[in-house]
Structures are given as C-alpha cells and as structure tokens.
Scaffold this active site. Sequence first.
Site, PDB file in Angstrom:
ATOM      1  N   HIS A   1       9.321   7.364  -5.517  1.00  0.00           N
ATOM      2  CA  HIS A   1       8.658   7.848  -4.306  1.00  0.00           C
ATOM      3  C   HIS A   1       9.635   8.702  -3.500  1.00  0.00           C
ATOM      4  CE1 HIS A   1       7.307   7.189   0.039  1.00  0.00           C
ATOM      5  NE2 HIS A   1       6.359   7.908  -0.510  1.00  0.00           N
ATOM      6  N   SER A   2       9.207   9.896  -3.117  1.00  0.00           N
ATOM      7  CA  SER A   2       9.945  10.752  -2.189  1.00  0.00           C
ATOM      8  C   SER A   2      11.369  11.026  -2.702  1.00  0.00           C
ATOM      9  CB  SER A   2       9.953  10.090  -0.806  1.00  0.00           C
ATOM     10  OG  SER A   2      10.346  10.995   0.188  1.00  0.00           O
ATOM     11  N   TYR A   3      12.392  10.594  -1.953  1.00  0.00           N
ATOM     12  CA  TYR A   3      13.787  10.799  -2.360  1.00  0.00           C
ATOM     13  C   TYR A   3      14.048  10.303  -3.781  1.00  0.00           C
ATOM     14  CZ  TYR A   3      18.546   9.000  -3.012  1.00  0.00           C
ATOM     15  OH  TYR A   3      19.771   8.656  -3.541  1.00  0.00           O
TER      16      TYR A   3
ATOM     17  N   HIS B   1       2.186  10.151   3.463  1.00  0.00           N
ATOM     18  CA  HIS B   1       3.313  10.148   2.529  1.00  0.00           C
ATOM     19  C   HIS B   1       3.524   8.777   1.882  1.00  0.00           C
ATOM     20  CE1 HIS B   1       7.045  11.313   0.709  1.00  0.00           C
ATOM     21  NE2 HIS B   1       7.792  10.605   1.527  1.00  0.00           N
TER      22      HIS B   1
END
Length: 226
Positions: free
Chosen positions: A76-78, A203
């Site tokens: 997820h994300s980073y 997000h």
Amino acid sequence: MATYILVPGAWHGAWTFEPLARELRRAGHEAYPVTLTGVGARRHLLSPAVNLDTHIADVANLLEDERITDAVLVGHSYAGMVITAVADRLPDRVKGLVYVDAMVPEDGDSAYSLVTENERAWYLNGTEETGYASAPLPFFDPRATPHPLASLLQAVRLEGDLSRFDRSYVYATGWPTPSPFTALHDRLAADPDWYTYAVESGHNVMREAPEELLKILLSHAGHTTR
C-alpha cells in the site's frame, strides 16, 4: 493456495492489513501482515539509520526465513517501493505483485520523487522529538506512528524489471485532493501486461473498501496459478 505478504504504507503497522489477512486465511490462503522497522509495534527501533533498504530487508528476510517461494507481495502506498525492490532481489520467491494505490518505481526513484508537493509536505512534517521521522497526519488512525524519513527519501536500486511477474494495480478514486497516482494508473490501464482496478475509496483502501480489495486479491491468486 496463495501466500500473501501484506506490507503497509508509511506511518502504519501490520494492524492496517490484519482484518484482510483474516479473510484471506478463511479463504484457504496464507497471509503475513508486516510491520516495518521503526513503525507500529516496532516503533522502538526507530533511528536515523532506518531507511528503504531496512524495509526491503524486513520483507526479504521474511520470505527467506519462512521459505516462501510463491509470494504475492501486496504493498500500500509507500510500500510499492518495498515490494518492487524485494521482487527485484528475490524473483524466485515471488509470483505476483499487487499495488494498492501505491508507487511503482523504476531504478533511481524515491517515494519523495514519485508524489506531488502536497505529499512531500506531509513527509517533511518531522517530529520535534527526533528530527528524523515524519509525523502521522491528524486524521490517521490513532495507532499510526512516526515514520523513518530516510525511507521516504532514499532512491531505490533495481536491476531487472517487473515483466516476469503477474501485476495488479488498485487505484483509489476518492482522494479529497488530487491523487498523486492518477497518471500512473492511466498509463498502467493502457498496458495489457497489467490488471488494473479503479475502486471508489479514499487512499486507505483497506479500511474504506475492504470487501472489494479482498475480491481483487482473491482474483489475483487466480492470475498467478495460470
């Protein structure tokens, strides 16, 4: 049966993926939610030395210690930075990659370089206590903790490419500000080598669209057994 390695984004620990992991196990799969060094339950290990390489080693060591050879890495994300590098370094232990509203880096990219000025300002919101950690935003879950700033700034080093893996991208359409991933999603959606999904969610897809994300992950397990 698939083996899912669930890697959270910045400021978050394994708890963000644990409900999803339980559902994957109920469906007959293995699932390992990860807490990266210096964050969440491992926040006592936060130091200036913790960087992207540290987090790559966290996941790579898990694959090696558990003798996993069929991993579906979910980031997820980073954590898109992390799973890309792990797959690059241990390709024989990875079968698929799922990016959940995440970065998909190329050699030399950093998390900082792949987002907009809005997210860069978030990253540089350091804590007064350390000066080397990025503070969680006020609207995050109370369990969120400061995140090692060096991991967000360090460039990733990659030697291969992702073409050998089944790859899925989950794009969240409900950002209150412009998403830093829109152009990336549009490019991948036009690439026949990627499975892409647009999800009506902010997000934090794990919290806001857990049932849809579960369906996507279970679908990906079918891709990797083709």
